[in-house]
Design a protein around this motif. Structure first.
Motif, PDB file in Angstrom:
ATOM      1  N   GLU A  65       0.833  -1.211   0.000  1.00 30.13           N
ATOM      2  CA  GLU A  65       0.000   0.000   0.000  1.00 30.13           C
ATOM      3  C   GLU A  65       0.867   1.261   0.000  1.00 30.13           C
ATOM      4  O   GLU A  65       0.559   2.236  -0.684  1.00 30.13           O
ATOM      5  CB  GLU A  65      -0.951   0.017   1.208  1.00 30.13           C
ATOM      6  CG  GLU A  65      -1.987   1.132   1.081  1.00 30.13           C
ATOM      7  CD  GLU A  65      -2.860   1.327   2.314  1.00 30.13           C
ATOM      8  OE1 GLU A  65      -3.810   2.124   2.224  1.00 30.13           O
ATOM      9  OE2 GLU A  65      -2.598   0.701   3.362  1.00 30.13           O
ATOM     10  N   CYS A  66       1.967   1.229   0.751  1.00 30.89           N
ATOM     11  CA  CYS A  66       2.877   2.391   0.799  1.00 30.89           C
ATOM     12  C   CYS A  66       3.449   2.700  -0.588  1.00 30.89           C
ATOM     13  O   CYS A  66       3.554   3.869  -0.987  1.00 30.89           O
ATOM     14  CB  CYS A  66       4.020   2.134   1.778  1.00 30.89           C
ATOM     15  SG  CYS A  66       3.499   2.016   3.502  1.00 30.89           S
ATOM     16  N   VAL A  67       3.812   1.665  -1.335  1.00 33.91           N
ATOM     17  CA  VAL A  67       4.372   1.855  -2.681  1.00 33.91           C
ATOM     18  C   VAL A  67       3.270   2.304  -3.643  1.00 33.91           C
ATOM     19  O   VAL A  67       3.450   3.248  -4.428  1.00 33.91           O
ATOM     20  CB  VAL A  67       5.037   0.555  -3.198  1.00 33.91           C
ATOM     21  CG1 VAL A  67       5.405   0.679  -4.672  1.00 33.91           C
ATOM     22  CG2 VAL A  67       6.283   0.234  -2.375  1.00 33.91           C
ATOM     23  N   ASN A  68       2.109   1.651  -3.578  1.00 32.18           N
ATOM     24  CA  ASN A  68       1.010   1.967  -4.506  1.00 32.18           C
ATOM     25  C   ASN A  68       0.559   3.417  -4.409  1.00 32.18           C
ATOM     26  O   ASN A  68       0.120   4.000  -5.401  1.00 32.18           O
ATOM     27  CB  ASN A  68      -0.195   1.042  -4.257  1.00 32.18           C
ATOM     28  CG  ASN A  68       0.071  -0.372  -4.750  1.00 32.18           C
ATOM     29  OD1 ASN A  68       1.028  -0.600  -5.491  1.00 32.18           O
ATOM     30  ND2 ASN A  68      -0.749  -1.317  -4.317  1.00 32.18           N
ATOM     31  N   HIS A  69       0.675   4.006  -3.224  1.00 31.64           N
ATOM     32  CA  HIS A  69       0.227   5.390  -3.053  1.00 31.64           C
ATOM     33  C   HIS A  69       1.386   6.380  -2.998  1.00 31.64           C
ATOM     34  O   HIS A  69       1.212   7.527  -2.574  1.00 31.64           O
ATOM     35  CB  HIS A  69      -0.665   5.496  -1.814  1.00 31.64           C
ATOM     36  CG  HIS A  69      -1.973   4.782  -1.993  1.00 31.64           C
ATOM     37  ND1 HIS A  69      -2.958   5.246  -2.836  1.00 31.64           N
ATOM     38  CD2 HIS A  69      -2.432   3.608  -1.492  1.00 31.64           C
ATOM     39  CE1 HIS A  69      -3.982   4.399  -2.825  1.00 31.64           C
ATOM     40  NE2 HIS A  69      -3.683   3.395  -2.022  1.00 31.64           N
ATOM     41  N   GLY A  70       2.574   5.929  -3.436  1.00 28.97           N
ATOM     42  CA  GLY A  70       3.690   6.854  -3.641  1.00 28.97           C
ATOM     43  C   GLY A  70       4.473   7.237  -2.408  1.00 28.97           C
ATOM     44  O   GLY A  70       5.392   8.053  -2.486  1.00 28.97           O
ATOM     45  N   HIS A  71       4.120   6.662  -1.238  1.00 24.50           N
ATOM     46  CA  HIS A  71       4.892   6.980  -0.025  1.00 24.50           C
ATOM     47  C   HIS A  71       6.333   6.493  -0.145  1.00 24.50           C
ATOM     48  O   HIS A  71       7.249   7.101   0.394  1.00 24.50           O
ATOM     49  CB  HIS A  71       4.259   6.318   1.205  1.00 24.50           C
ATOM     50  CG  HIS A  71       3.177   7.137   1.823  1.00 24.50           C
ATOM     51  ND1 HIS A  71       3.421   8.199   2.655  1.00 24.50           N
ATOM     52  CD2 HIS A  71       1.830   7.051   1.715  1.00 24.50           C
ATOM     53  CE1 HIS A  71       2.277   8.733   3.051  1.00 24.50           C
ATOM     54  NE2 HIS A  71       1.290   8.055   2.485  1.00 24.50           N
ATOM     55  N   LEU A  72       6.514   5.367  -0.822  1.00 21.18           N
ATOM     56  CA  LEU A  72       7.848   4.775  -0.953  1.00 21.18           C
ATOM     57  C   LEU A  72       8.222   4.641  -2.419  1.00 21.18           C
ATOM     58  O   LEU A  72       7.405   4.245  -3.251  1.00 21.18           O
ATOM     59  CB  LEU A  72       7.886   3.389  -0.299  1.00 21.18           C
ATOM     60  CG  LEU A  72       7.632   3.326   1.199  1.00 21.18           C
ATOM     61  CD1 LEU A  72       7.677   1.880   1.676  1.00 21.18           C
ATOM     62  CD2 LEU A  72       8.649   4.165   1.972  1.00 21.18           C
ATOM     63  N   GLN A  73       9.470   4.989  -2.710  1.00 19.31           N
ATOM     64  CA  GLN A  73      10.015   4.800  -4.060  1.00 19.31           C
ATOM     65  C   GLN A  73      10.800   3.488  -4.057  1.00 19.31           C
ATOM     66  O   GLN A  73      11.772   3.343  -3.313  1.00 19.31           O
ATOM     67  CB  GLN A  73      10.942   5.976  -4.381  1.00 19.31           C
ATOM     68  CG  GLN A  73      11.751   5.828  -5.647  1.00 19.31           C
ATOM     69  CD  GLN A  73      12.917   6.814  -5.683  1.00 19.31           C
ATOM     70  OE1 GLN A  73      12.835   7.930  -5.165  1.00 19.31           O
ATOM     71  NE2 GLN A  73      14.021   6.401  -6.270  1.00 19.31           N
TER      72      GLN A  73
END
Length: 392
Positions: A292-300
């Motif tokens: 979820e963090c990656v899907n919403h751009g929080h993590l690259q």
């Protein structure tokens, strides 16, 4: 820019001796860490164990520095240790449960970074697990990456443009019937910024473009050269292999899952600005929350890409300070003996003959005498040009 802003800018740039010292201290640690990791690279060694040892060494060495500083100084791993083998392009830093081991004859790429107070030194090196001279296509691709890195070192200088470097490194790789790998970026670095806005593309294409920029004095760059015996167009095979991420501070999307919120708060606390490995997180929760963090751009994410089986990929990465007296390459490691000699192409020889330090005034006889010791007239005398010594 106000005078306060100018003072802050000066205090954080290479015009400050303290900043230069921090870069060089980080470089000294990461160069030693690379030697520690290389010593661990043996047949049947578990890759995750080697990665852990590299990171642990950097943490241990940096923990004793600036302990008594008035304000807390962040320091430690700037990029997790990666061990990427053969046709793996990079970013392979597996979870604790991974059983991957090294084998005799493997071409091993080591990539790692250290920072002190956010001033970052990165290094990447390629080593084949064998005795004696490296031969054949393995030798060709290491020579291609090494010579392209040496040419880049001479072209990343004030007055030159990023496009000059992109064109030159492709020409160097082609001289060894190799390709520079697409999608690899070399970035300007600043305090706490590993991927600054000034970028050198490895290969320019209609899909991948960056602004043309000129290099300037007192800038710092991490130059990342990755060459392949294949077509240089790597593919993502398995998203689950991605373990390295970096927090995007600009994203504030409210995460829905409890596991995601737990993970992102842990990341904000422990890895607010530098890339980190999912090994550092609580593994079960990490698996649930990272998606979820990656899907919403929080993590690259830093994906693990592959060339075709049977291809060999070599990497040389170094950090360079564009000082007023010339370029100072602060991270490197000497190559193994290679069968492949440096190309006789006149343009490549011309680039490699360029000096790295600015010439000082003085009598010609005096300068000629010093060149053999450690002068700018002799590029071999530059301590960071290990590759020119290693080819004999």
């Amino acid at each position: 820019m106000s005078s306060d802003d100018e003072r802050d800018e000066k205090e954080l740039s290479l015009t400050s001796p303290e900043v230069v010292t921090k870069y060089k201290s980080a470089a000294e640690i990461v160069n030693k860490a690379l030697q520690v990791v290389l010593a661990e690279c043996k047949p049947k060694a578990k890759i995750v164990d080697i990665c852990e040892k590299g990171d642990a060494f950097i943490k241990e060495q940096t923990s004793s520095m600036y302990k008594n500083a008035k304000k807390k100084i962040e320091r430690g791993v700037a990029f997790p240790t990666c061990i990427s083998v053969n046709n793996t392009v990079g970013h392979f830093s597996p979870l604790a449960s991974d059983e991957s081991v090294l084998e005799d004859g493997d071409m091993v790429k080591i990539d790692m970074g250290c920072h002190i107070d956010g001033f970052i030194a990165l290094v990447g090196h390629t080593h084949v697990l064998q005795e004696g001279t490296v031969t054949g296509r393995k030798s060709d691709v290491i020579r291609a990456a090494s010579d392209a890195a040496d040419v880049a070192l001479r072209l990343v200088r004030p007055g030159k443009k990023n496009t000059d470097v992109t064109e030159a490194i492709q020409k160097v790789a082609a001289a060894y019937d190799c390709k520079i790998v697409e999608g690899v970026l070399s970035h300007q670095m600043k305090q706490h910024v590993i991927d600054g806005n000034k970028v050198v593309l490895s290969v320019s294409s209609p899909e991948t473009t960056v602004d043309e920029v000129e290099f300037e004095e007192n800038e710092v760059y991490a130059i990342d050269i990755v060459a392949s015996t294949g077509d240089g167009k790597p593919k993502l095979l398995d998203e689950k292999q991605t373990t390295i991420y970096k927090k995007d501070e600009s994203v504030n999307y409210q995460l829905k899952m409890k596991a995601s919120r737990f993970i992102i708060s842990e990341i904000k606390q422990n890895f607010p600005r530098m890339p980190f490995t999912a090994r550092s997180l609580e593994e079960k929760r990490a698996r649930l929350g990272l998606v979820e963090c990656v899907n919403h751009g929080h993590l690259q994410p830093y994906p693990v890409l592959y060339e075709k089986p049977g291809d060999f990929v070599a990497q040389i990465k170094f950090t360079v300070l564009l000082m007023p007296n010339g370029s100072d390459r602060i991270t490197s490691h000497e190559l193994q003996k290679l069968e492949t000699k440096t190309s006789e192409d006149p343009e490549i020889k011309g680039w490699l003959a360029l000096g790295i330090k600015k010439k000082k005034g003085g009598g010609k006889k005096k300068k000629a005498k010093k060149a053999g010791e450690k002068g700018e007239a002799s590029t071999e005398a530059e301590p960071m040009d290990a590759s020119s010594n290693a080819q004999e």
